[in-house]
Design a protein around this motif. Structure first.
Motif, PDB file in Angstrom:
ATOM      1  N   ILE A  16       0.836  -1.208   0.000  1.00  0.00           N
ATOM      2  CA  ILE A  16       0.000   0.000   0.000  1.00  0.00           C
ATOM      3  C   ILE A  16       0.869   1.255   0.000  1.00  0.00           C
ATOM      4  N   ARG A  17       1.851   1.269   0.878  1.00  0.00           N
ATOM      5  CA  ARG A  17       2.700   2.465   1.031  1.00  0.00           C
ATOM      6  C   ARG A  17       3.427   2.806  -0.268  1.00  0.00           C
ATOM      7  N   SER A  18       3.840   1.799  -1.008  1.00  0.00           N
ATOM      8  CA  SER A  18       4.550   2.068  -2.263  1.00  0.00           C
ATOM      9  C   SER A  18       3.649   2.782  -3.263  1.00  0.00           C
ATOM     10  N   LYS A  19       2.367   2.427  -3.286  1.00  0.00           N
ATOM     11  CA  LYS A  19       1.423   3.099  -4.190  1.00  0.00           C
ATOM     12  C   LYS A  19       1.187   4.540  -3.752  1.00  0.00           C
ATOM     13  N   VAL A  20       1.145   4.748  -2.439  1.00  0.00           N
ATOM     14  CA  VAL A  20       0.962   6.105  -1.915  1.00  0.00           C
ATOM     15  C   VAL A  20       2.172   6.968  -2.254  1.00  0.00           C
ATOM     16  N   GLU A  21       3.357   6.450  -1.996  1.00  0.00           N
ATOM     17  CA  GLU A  21       4.580   7.229  -2.217  1.00  0.00           C
ATOM     18  C   GLU A  21       4.850   7.476  -3.698  1.00  0.00           C
ATOM     19  N   ASN A  22       4.313   6.604  -4.558  1.00  0.00           N
ATOM     20  CA  ASN A  22       4.457   6.803  -6.005  1.00  0.00           C
ATOM     21  C   ASN A  22       3.398   7.738  -6.586  1.00  0.00           C
ATOM     22  N   GLY A  23       2.491   8.212  -5.731  1.00  0.00           N
ATOM     23  CA  GLY A  23       1.449   9.120  -6.198  1.00  0.00           C
ATOM     24  C   GLY A  23       0.300   8.432  -6.904  1.00  0.00           C
ATOM     25  N   GLU A  24       0.174   7.120  -6.737  1.00  0.00           N
ATOM     26  CA  GLU A  24      -0.895   6.372  -7.400  1.00  0.00           C
ATOM     27  C   GLU A  24      -2.127   6.189  -6.524  1.00  0.00           C
ATOM     28  N   LEU A  25      -1.976   6.428  -5.215  1.00  0.00           N
ATOM     29  CA  LEU A  25      -3.049   6.084  -4.283  1.00  0.00           C
ATOM     30  C   LEU A  25      -3.087   7.059  -3.112  1.00  0.00           C
ATOM     31  N   GLY A  26      -4.298   7.426  -2.713  1.00  0.00           N
ATOM     32  CA  GLY A  26      -4.526   8.142  -1.465  1.00  0.00           C
ATOM     33  C   GLY A  26      -5.329   7.245  -0.539  1.00  0.00           C
ATOM     34  N   VAL A  27      -5.122   7.374   0.769  1.00  0.00           N
ATOM     35  CA  VAL A  27      -5.775   6.483   1.733  1.00  0.00           C
ATOM     36  C   VAL A  27      -6.541   7.290   2.774  1.00  0.00           C
ATOM     37  N   HIS A  28      -7.768   6.879   3.045  1.00  0.00           N
ATOM     38  CA  HIS A  28      -8.600   7.448   4.103  1.00  0.00           C
ATOM     39  C   HIS A  28      -8.926   6.332   5.092  1.00  0.00           C
ATOM     40  N   TYR A  29      -8.947   6.665   6.366  1.00  0.00           N
ATOM     41  CA  TYR A  29      -9.135   5.642   7.401  1.00  0.00           C
ATOM     42  C   TYR A  29     -10.307   6.030   8.296  1.00  0.00           C
ATOM     43  N   VAL A  30     -11.348   5.205   8.255  1.00  0.00           N
ATOM     44  CA  VAL A  30     -12.493   5.329   9.158  1.00  0.00           C
ATOM     45  C   VAL A  30     -12.381   4.204  10.186  1.00  0.00           C
ATOM     46  N   VAL A  31     -12.442   4.520  11.457  1.00  0.00           N
ATOM     47  CA  VAL A  31     -12.292   3.478  12.472  1.00  0.00           C
ATOM     48  C   VAL A  31     -13.606   2.728  12.673  1.00  0.00           C
ATOM     49  N   GLY A  32     -13.480   1.470  13.098  1.00  0.00           N
ATOM     50  CA  GLY A  32     -14.633   0.645  13.425  1.00  0.00           C
ATOM     51  C   GLY A  32     -14.605   0.255  14.890  1.00  0.00           C
ATOM     52  N   ASN A  33     -15.417  -0.707  15.268  1.00  0.00           N
ATOM     53  CA  ASN A  33     -15.469  -1.091  16.678  1.00  0.00           C
ATOM     54  C   ASN A  33     -14.244  -1.888  17.115  1.00  0.00           C
ATOM     55  N   HIS A  34     -13.561  -2.557  16.185  1.00  0.00           N
ATOM     56  CA  HIS A  34     -12.386  -3.341  16.572  1.00  0.00           C
ATOM     57  C   HIS A  34     -11.095  -2.533  16.538  1.00  0.00           C
ATOM     58  N   ASP A  35     -11.110  -1.358  15.936  1.00  0.00           N
ATOM     59  CA  ASP A  35      -9.897  -0.523  15.946  1.00  0.00           C
ATOM     60  C   ASP A  35     -10.157   0.880  16.499  1.00  0.00           C
ATOM     61  N   ARG A  36     -11.302   1.074  17.167  1.00  0.00           N
ATOM     62  CA  ARG A  36     -11.626   2.383  17.743  1.00  0.00           C
ATOM     63  C   ARG A  36     -10.613   2.805  18.800  1.00  0.00           C
ATOM     64  N   LEU A  37      -9.915   1.839  19.408  1.00  0.00           N
ATOM     65  CA  LEU A  37      -8.944   2.163  20.453  1.00  0.00           C
ATOM     66  C   LEU A  37      -7.758   2.955  19.912  1.00  0.00           C
ATOM     67  N   LEU A  38      -7.618   3.021  18.588  1.00  0.00           N
ATOM     68  CA  LEU A  38      -6.585   3.878  18.003  1.00  0.00           C
ATOM     69  C   LEU A  38      -6.833   5.348  18.323  1.00  0.00           C
ATOM     70  N   LEU A  39      -8.081   5.717  18.500  1.00  0.00           N
ATOM     71  CA  LEU A  39      -8.430   7.127  18.690  1.00  0.00           C
ATOM     72  C   LEU A  39      -7.811   7.721  19.945  1.00  0.00           C
ATOM     73  N   THR A  40      -7.497   6.892  20.924  1.00  0.00           N
ATOM     74  CA  THR A  40      -6.911   7.383  22.173  1.00  0.00           C
ATOM     75  C   THR A  40      -5.481   6.877  22.362  1.00  0.00           C
ATOM     76  N   ALA A  41      -4.849   6.474  21.269  1.00  0.00           N
ATOM     77  CA  ALA A  41      -3.480   5.949  21.339  1.00  0.00           C
ATOM     78  C   ALA A  41      -2.611   6.667  20.303  1.00  0.00           C
ATOM     79  N   PRO A  42      -2.118   7.869  20.613  1.00  0.00           N
ATOM     80  CA  PRO A  42      -1.382   8.672  19.618  1.00  0.00           C
ATOM     81  C   PRO A  42      -0.110   8.012  19.093  1.00  0.00           C
ATOM     82  N   VAL A  43       0.596   7.272  19.930  1.00  0.00           N
ATOM     83  CA  VAL A  43       1.809   6.598  19.454  1.00  0.00           C
ATOM     84  C   VAL A  43       1.442   5.531  18.422  1.00  0.00           C
ATOM     85  N   ALA A  44       0.377   4.801  18.695  1.00  0.00           N
ATOM     86  CA  ALA A  44      -0.091   3.788  17.741  1.00  0.00           C
ATOM     87  C   ALA A  44      -0.570   4.444  16.447  1.00  0.00           C
TER      88      ALA A  44
END
Length: 402
Positions: free
Chosen positions: A101-129
């Protein structure tokens, strides 16, 4: 409106730090997926929107290595630290997937948007993660994490979909009973069974498939089926499941949740969950309660089916210029018409999952039965000037290993 790019939605990839994965690696899945995207994206970069649960931060065995659980409070220091650990180990484990995924982003071929769900909502309060995730996906130190995102050029509103699931709805970001089910039933059962029969018991690793069972309230039926199929494990599985259910129902968080659900003279959600678990326990399992489990499963399923599309229709009625809602969460792909808005068809999409699924069905005797497969679903909204004149496509498939 500007010239719109190719826009793709996926969800529920459920990358984990330790649990088993698909027969096909996530990196291979992405590379096969990208071949189709590359052909269709045109001159502009494609936009990929992950509609929740890229990571599974709830169902990690690491929670049992300390005293904290995913339902102990999102901002609790012990919870945050374990989230960091899970994310770090998951990114290392799935390094090829993130590199693709990262290679496509860095090559300008892809943009990524991230919406959290119930299994990864804990990211919202974990800035290092969060920083780890941004570096893995984008090669940058930060990226926005959304609970909802709108794409006005495409007329699309996207959010995870757990808002329509009372087991996993978390409007304030608080813990849900689904978090407790994930850790105290689904993760704990294989661990305790191994302690009873031994790590080297033939085929014991198949019990880990409990994590793949969908919907989650089909888990008791799956346990029942496994014990019937493997006669030598009937008694151990029955004893362990009964013990796990007892511990779950006596858990302080669970008892508090059940108390809040209580409605006099009504079969409330707490009573339904308790009944489902009671039906699956030791004595009833030993005497067979397949048909009753099946009937109760259908009752749960009927109460859940349609809720997500109903919520979607309500959301569209509030917003001018939007005709599509995209959700994940259920792991079951869906495309449902919602009538017309301003003369144009409105549609609800569910993007299913990219993970293994054990899907419940019913055999001719009325007993629950399950089919295991690797799933993959995505929704694509095409760019302006598409040669075939397409607005969108919804693709879903399954692979069953030999």
């Amino acid at each position: 409106m500007g010239e719109r790019p190719l826009l793709i939605f996926v969800s529920d990839i459920h990358l984990t730090d330790r649990l088993h994965g698909n027969a096909v690696s996530k990196a291979d899945q992405f590379n096969r997926f990208w071949e189709r995207i590359q052909v269709a994206r045109g001159k502009r970069p494609a936009e990929l929107c992950i509609v929740g649960d890229l990571f599974d931060l709830v169902r990690s065995p690491s929670w049992f290595e300390g005293r904290h659980r995913p339902y102990h409070g999102a901002s609790t220091n012990g919870v945050v630290k374990n989230v960091e650990k899970i994310v770090d180990e998951t990114i290392k484990r799935e390094a090829d997937f993130f590199a693709a995924i990262r290679s496509k982003v860095e090559n300008g071929e892809l943009g990524v948007h991230y919406v959290v769900g119930n299994h990864d909502r804990l990211l919202l309060t974990a800035p290092v993660a969060q920083k780890m995730v941004a570096r893995a996906l984008l090669g940058k130190d930060s990226m926005p994490l959304h609970t909802e995102i709108a794409f006005p050029d495409h007329g699309v509103l996207a959010y995870h979909g757990n808002v329509g699931d009372p087991i996993n709805a978390s409007p304030d970001g608080d813990a849900t009973i689904g978090d407790a089910i994930g850790s105290e039933l689904i993760l704990k059962f294989p661990r305790m069974l191994r302690k009873m029969v031994g790590e080297d018991h033939p085929g014991i690793e198949e019990v880990d498939d409990i994590d793949d069972v969908r919907p989650v309230y089909a888990v008791p039926a799956w346990v029942r089926q496994q014990s019937v199929m493997r006669k030598e494990l009937l008694r151990p599985m029955s004893l362990v499941w009964s013990e796990v259910v007892d511990e779950f129902l006596s858990n302080e968080f669970v008892r508090d949740w059940l108390g809040k659900q209580r409605k006099t003279f009504s079969l409330d959600l707490g009573k339904k969950l308790r009944l489902l678990l009671e039906l699956s326990r030791n004595k009833l399992m030993a005497h067979g309660s397949d048909e009753r489990l099946t009937q109760l499963y259908r009752f749960f399923q009927q109460s859940f089916d349609g809720k997500m599309s109903t919520v979607a229709a309500a959301e569209l009625s509030k917003r001018r210029g939007y005709h599509y809602v995209v959700n994940g969460h259920s792991h079951f792909p869906s495309m449902q018409p919602l009538g017309k808005i301003e003369g144009k068809p409105a549609v609800y999409f569910n993007t299913g999952t990219w993970r293994a699924v054990h899907q419940i069905g019913h055999d001719l005797g009325g007993r629950p039965s399950f089919l295991a497969y690797d799933a993959m679903t995505y929704v694509v909204f095409f760019p302006d000037g598409d040669k075939m004149g397409r607005d969108y496509e919804w693709w879903t498939g399954a692979m069953v290993a030999r």
